[in-house]
Motif scaffolding. Structure first.
Motif, PDB file in Angstrom:
ATOM      1  N   THR A  59       0.979  -1.221   0.172  1.00  0.00           N
ATOM      2  CA  THR A  59      -0.024   0.051   0.117  1.00  0.00           C
ATOM      3  C   THR A  59       1.006   1.144  -0.168  1.00  0.00           C
ATOM      4  OG1 THR A  59      -1.650  -1.292   1.313  1.00  0.00           O
ATOM      5  CG2 THR A  59      -1.771   1.172   1.346  1.00  0.00           C
ATOM      6  N   GLU A  60       0.621   2.078  -1.093  1.00  0.00           N
ATOM      7  CA  GLU A  60       1.652   3.284  -1.190  1.00  0.00           C
ATOM      8  C   GLU A  60       0.735   4.603  -1.218  1.00  0.00           C
ATOM      9  OE1 GLU A  60       5.134   1.971  -3.983  1.00  0.00           O
ATOM     10  OE2 GLU A  60       3.346   1.745  -4.759  1.00  0.00           O
ATOM     11  N   ARG A  61       1.030   5.449  -0.294  1.00  0.00           N
ATOM     12  CA  ARG A  61       0.181   6.689   0.023  1.00  0.00           C
ATOM     13  C   ARG A  61       0.819   7.905  -0.216  1.00  0.00           C
ATOM     14  NH1 ARG A  61      -1.600   3.278   4.103  1.00  0.00           N
ATOM     15  NH2 ARG A  61      -3.839   2.821   3.934  1.00  0.00           N
ATOM     16  N   PHE A  79      12.588  -5.692  -8.856  1.00  0.00           N
ATOM     17  CA  PHE A  79      12.354  -4.384  -9.222  1.00  0.00           C
ATOM     18  C   PHE A  79      11.938  -3.580  -7.663  1.00  0.00           C
ATOM     19  CE2 PHE A  79       8.442  -6.099 -10.210  1.00  0.00           C
ATOM     20  CZ  PHE A  79       7.606  -5.061  -9.673  1.00  0.00           C
ATOM     21  N   ARG A  80      11.966  -4.109  -6.755  1.00  0.00           N
ATOM     22  CA  ARG A  80      11.739  -3.456  -5.311  1.00  0.00           C
ATOM     23  C   ARG A  80      12.826  -3.452  -4.546  1.00  0.00           C
ATOM     24  NH1 ARG A  80       6.369  -1.044  -5.019  1.00  0.00           N
ATOM     25  NH2 ARG A  80       7.281  -0.322  -3.205  1.00  0.00           N
ATOM     26  N   THR A  81      13.380  -2.299  -3.839  1.00  0.00           N
ATOM     27  CA  THR A  81      14.467  -2.407  -3.093  1.00  0.00           C
ATOM     28  C   THR A  81      14.033  -1.876  -1.806  1.00  0.00           C
ATOM     29  OG1 THR A  81      15.165  -0.124  -3.743  1.00  0.00           O
ATOM     30  CG2 THR A  81      16.306  -1.968  -4.840  1.00  0.00           C
ATOM     31  N   ASP A  82      12.858  -1.704  -1.619  1.00  0.00           N
ATOM     32  CA  ASP A  82      12.188  -1.248  -0.146  1.00  0.00           C
ATOM     33  C   ASP A  82      11.623  -2.319   0.522  1.00  0.00           C
ATOM     34  OD1 ASP A  82      10.220  -1.465  -1.748  1.00  0.00           O
ATOM     35  OD2 ASP A  82       9.340   0.436  -1.311  1.00  0.00           O
ATOM     36  N   ILE A  83      11.775  -3.759   0.285  1.00  0.00           N
ATOM     37  CA  ILE A  83      11.199  -4.911   0.936  1.00  0.00           C
ATOM     38  C   ILE A  83      11.713  -4.632   2.480  1.00  0.00           C
ATOM     39  CG2 ILE A  83      10.794  -7.279   0.832  1.00  0.00           C
ATOM     40  CD1 ILE A  83      11.414  -7.163  -2.190  1.00  0.00           C
ATOM     41  N   PRO A  84      10.870  -4.803   3.605  1.00  0.00           N
ATOM     42  CA  PRO A  84      11.419  -5.078   4.814  1.00  0.00           C
ATOM     43  C   PRO A  84      12.091  -6.322   5.055  1.00  0.00           C
ATOM     44  CG  PRO A  84       9.013  -4.492   4.607  1.00  0.00           C
ATOM     45  CD  PRO A  84       9.393  -4.940   3.253  1.00  0.00           C
ATOM     46  N   ALA A  85      13.065  -6.253   6.045  1.00  0.00           N
ATOM     47  CA  ALA A  85      13.808  -7.558   6.318  1.00  0.00           C
ATOM     48  C   ALA A  85      13.067  -8.445   7.038  1.00  0.00           C
ATOM     49  CB  ALA A  85      15.055  -6.883   7.128  1.00  0.00           C
ATOM     50  N   ASP A  86      12.174  -8.078   7.906  1.00  0.00           N
ATOM     51  CA  ASP A  86      11.411  -9.081   8.614  1.00  0.00           C
ATOM     52  C   ASP A  86       9.988  -9.070   7.949  1.00  0.00           C
ATOM     53  OD1 ASP A  86       9.726 -10.188  10.489  1.00  0.00           O
ATOM     54  OD2 ASP A  86       9.426  -8.350  11.657  1.00  0.00           O
ATOM     55  N   ARG A  87      10.134 -10.418   7.157  1.00  0.00           N
ATOM     56  CA  ARG A  87       8.924 -10.979   6.107  1.00  0.00           C
ATOM     57  C   ARG A  87       7.953 -11.649   7.042  1.00  0.00           C
ATOM     58  NH1 ARG A  87      13.506 -11.675   1.653  1.00  0.00           N
ATOM     59  NH2 ARG A  87      13.806  -9.394   1.352  1.00  0.00           N
ATOM     60  N   GLU A  89       4.447 -12.840   8.985  1.00  0.00           N
ATOM     61  CA  GLU A  89       3.029 -12.470   9.054  1.00  0.00           C
ATOM     62  C   GLU A  89       2.797 -11.118   9.596  1.00  0.00           C
ATOM     63  OE1 GLU A  89      -1.111 -13.924   7.924  1.00  0.00           O
ATOM     64  OE2 GLU A  89       0.933 -15.010   7.753  1.00  0.00           O
ATOM     65  N   GLY A  90       2.056 -10.374   8.723  1.00  0.00           N
ATOM     66  CA  GLY A  90       1.725  -9.064   9.383  1.00  0.00           C
ATOM     67  C   GLY A  90       2.181  -7.767   8.384  1.00  0.00           C
ATOM     68  N   CYS A  91       1.964  -6.524   8.750  1.00  0.00           N
ATOM     69  CA  CYS A  91       2.274  -5.490   8.286  1.00  0.00           C
ATOM     70  C   CYS A  91       3.468  -4.444   8.937  1.00  0.00           C
ATOM     71  CB  CYS A  91       1.042  -4.530   8.069  1.00  0.00           C
ATOM     72  SG  CYS A  91      -0.234  -5.345   7.132  1.00  0.00           S
ATOM     73  N   ARG A  92       4.178  -3.905   7.830  1.00  0.00           N
ATOM     74  CA  ARG A  92       5.165  -3.118   8.356  1.00  0.00           C
ATOM     75  C   ARG A  92       5.693  -2.194   7.374  1.00  0.00           C
ATOM     76  NH1 ARG A  92       5.880  -8.233   8.286  1.00  0.00           N
ATOM     77  NH2 ARG A  92       5.909  -8.546  10.482  1.00  0.00           N
ATOM     78  N   PHE A  93       6.517  -0.971   7.707  1.00  0.00           N
ATOM     79  CA  PHE A  93       6.508   0.124   6.883  1.00  0.00           C
ATOM     80  C   PHE A  93       7.918  -0.522   5.908  1.00  0.00           C
ATOM     81  CE2 PHE A  93       4.843   2.676   9.852  1.00  0.00           C
ATOM     82  CZ  PHE A  93       3.845   3.232   9.319  1.00  0.00           C
ATOM     83  N   ALA A  94       8.015   0.213   4.881  1.00  0.00           N
ATOM     84  CA  ALA A  94       9.146  -0.059   3.917  1.00  0.00           C
ATOM     85  C   ALA A  94      10.332   0.246   4.276  1.00  0.00           C
ATOM     86  CB  ALA A  94       8.673   0.579   2.471  1.00  0.00           C
ATOM     87  N   ARG A 115      12.605   6.630  -6.039  1.00  0.00           N
ATOM     88  CA  ARG A 115      11.278   5.969  -5.380  1.00  0.00           C
ATOM     89  C   ARG A 115      11.054   6.688  -3.867  1.00  0.00           C
ATOM     90  NH1 ARG A 115       8.623   2.062  -6.897  1.00  0.00           N
ATOM     91  NH2 ARG A 115       9.303   0.522  -7.998  1.00  0.00           N
ATOM     92  N   ASP A 116      10.837   7.822  -4.019  1.00  0.00           N
ATOM     93  CA  ASP A 116      10.569   8.758  -3.073  1.00  0.00           C
ATOM     94  C   ASP A 116       9.223   9.480  -3.225  1.00  0.00           C
ATOM     95  OD1 ASP A 116      11.600  10.420  -4.725  1.00  0.00           O
ATOM     96  OD2 ASP A 116      12.850  11.352  -3.294  1.00  0.00           O
ATOM     97  N   HIS A 117       8.512   9.221  -4.237  1.00  0.00           N
ATOM     98  CA  HIS A 117       7.279   9.983  -4.461  1.00  0.00           C
ATOM     99  C   HIS A 117       6.385   9.652  -3.537  1.00  0.00           C
ATOM    100  CE1 HIS A 117       3.894  11.330  -6.754  1.00  0.00           C
ATOM    101  NE2 HIS A 117       3.223  10.235  -6.734  1.00  0.00           N
ATOM    102  N   PHE A 118       6.043   8.381  -3.001  1.00  0.00           N
ATOM    103  CA  PHE A 118       5.098   8.351  -2.144  1.00  0.00           C
ATOM    104  C   PHE A 118       5.564   8.526  -0.517  1.00  0.00           C
ATOM    105  CE2 PHE A 118       3.809   5.486  -5.435  1.00  0.00           C
ATOM    106  CZ  PHE A 118       2.507   5.853  -5.713  1.00  0.00           C
ATOM    107  N   ASP A 119       4.692   8.983   0.254  1.00  0.00           N
ATOM    108  CA  ASP A 119       5.193   9.707   1.604  1.00  0.00           C
ATOM    109  C   ASP A 119       5.264   8.297   2.411  1.00  0.00           C
ATOM    110  OD1 ASP A 119       5.126  12.144   0.861  1.00  0.00           O
ATOM    111  OD2 ASP A 119       3.258  12.666   1.377  1.00  0.00           O
ATOM    112  N   GLU A 120       4.185   7.422   2.099  1.00  0.00           N
ATOM    113  CA  GLU A 120       4.024   6.052   3.069  1.00  0.00           C
ATOM    114  C   GLU A 120       3.834   4.792   2.378  1.00  0.00           C
ATOM    115  OE1 GLU A 120       0.955   4.562   6.362  1.00  0.00           O
ATOM    116  OE2 GLU A 120       0.877   6.625   5.796  1.00  0.00           O
ATOM    117  N   THR A 121       4.539   3.886   2.546  1.00  0.00           N
ATOM    118  CA  THR A 121       4.684   2.741   1.814  1.00  0.00           C
ATOM    119  C   THR A 121       4.626   1.528   2.897  1.00  0.00           C
ATOM    120  OG1 THR A 121       6.000   3.591  -0.209  1.00  0.00           O
ATOM    121  CG2 THR A 121       5.783   1.094   0.189  1.00  0.00           C
TER     122      THR A 121
END
Length: 157
Positions: A59-61, A79-87, A89-94, A115-121
């Motif tokens: 979800t990008e906002r 193609f995504r370099t903002d994948i969190p290290a903790d994968r 179950e659950g949600c976390r910020f990029a 990749r800084d267009h969105f404020d929150e990923t």
């Protein structure tokens, strides 16, 4: 007797394919029915390419604009370099990639190479259930569990 054998074979096939891989929704919120009220009637799930894959919902906002991407983790890894290290179950910020586009001299602002267009990923991971990246509703997986329960009940009677 033949019907019970066919139902047993079908049940064994369902259980066997459940261990074969992950089944995830794969769409972007620009597709009809893939935005915040997710409509699973429009989108059938697809097999993920890797055996031990994880379903993700990204979800990008930026202000009122929200872009939701539902896919397999192996499909977005290249193609995504903002994948969190903790994968888990659950949600976390990029995560932030400070070296992204560091050595690029580009004056075209629309390319968004940093990749800084969105404020929150936000990345949401799930891997305990099929079709789990739909959001808060797991109606198809409940349907599958109900179908298996009815088949088992039919076999026992």
């Amino acid at each position: 007797m033949i019907i019970k054998a066919a139902v047993t074979t079908l049940l064994l096939l369902i259980i066997h394919t459940a261990d074969a891989g992950t089944y995830c929704y794969r769409c972007v919120s620009t597709h009809p029915g893939c935005s915040t009220p997710f409509n699973w009637y429009w989108h059938t799930g697809q097999w993920c390419p890797e055996e031990d894959d994880i379903c993700v919902k990204i979800t990008e906002r930026k202000g009122p604009i929200e872009v939701i991407t539902r896919d397999c983790l192996s499909a977005v890894k290249p193609f995504r370099t903002d994948i969190p290290a903790d994968r888990y179950e659950g949600c976390r910020f990029a995560s932030k990639d400070v070296k992204l586009a560091h050595y690029v001299n580009n004056s075209i602002a629309e390319l968004d190479i940093r990749r800084d267009h969105f404020d929150e990923t936000t990345w949401c991971f799930c891997y305990f259930d099929w079709w789990c990246n739909s959001g808060f509703s797991n109606i198809p997986s409940k349907f599958l569990v109900g179908t298996i329960f009815m088949l088992v009940k039919y076999l026992l009677h």
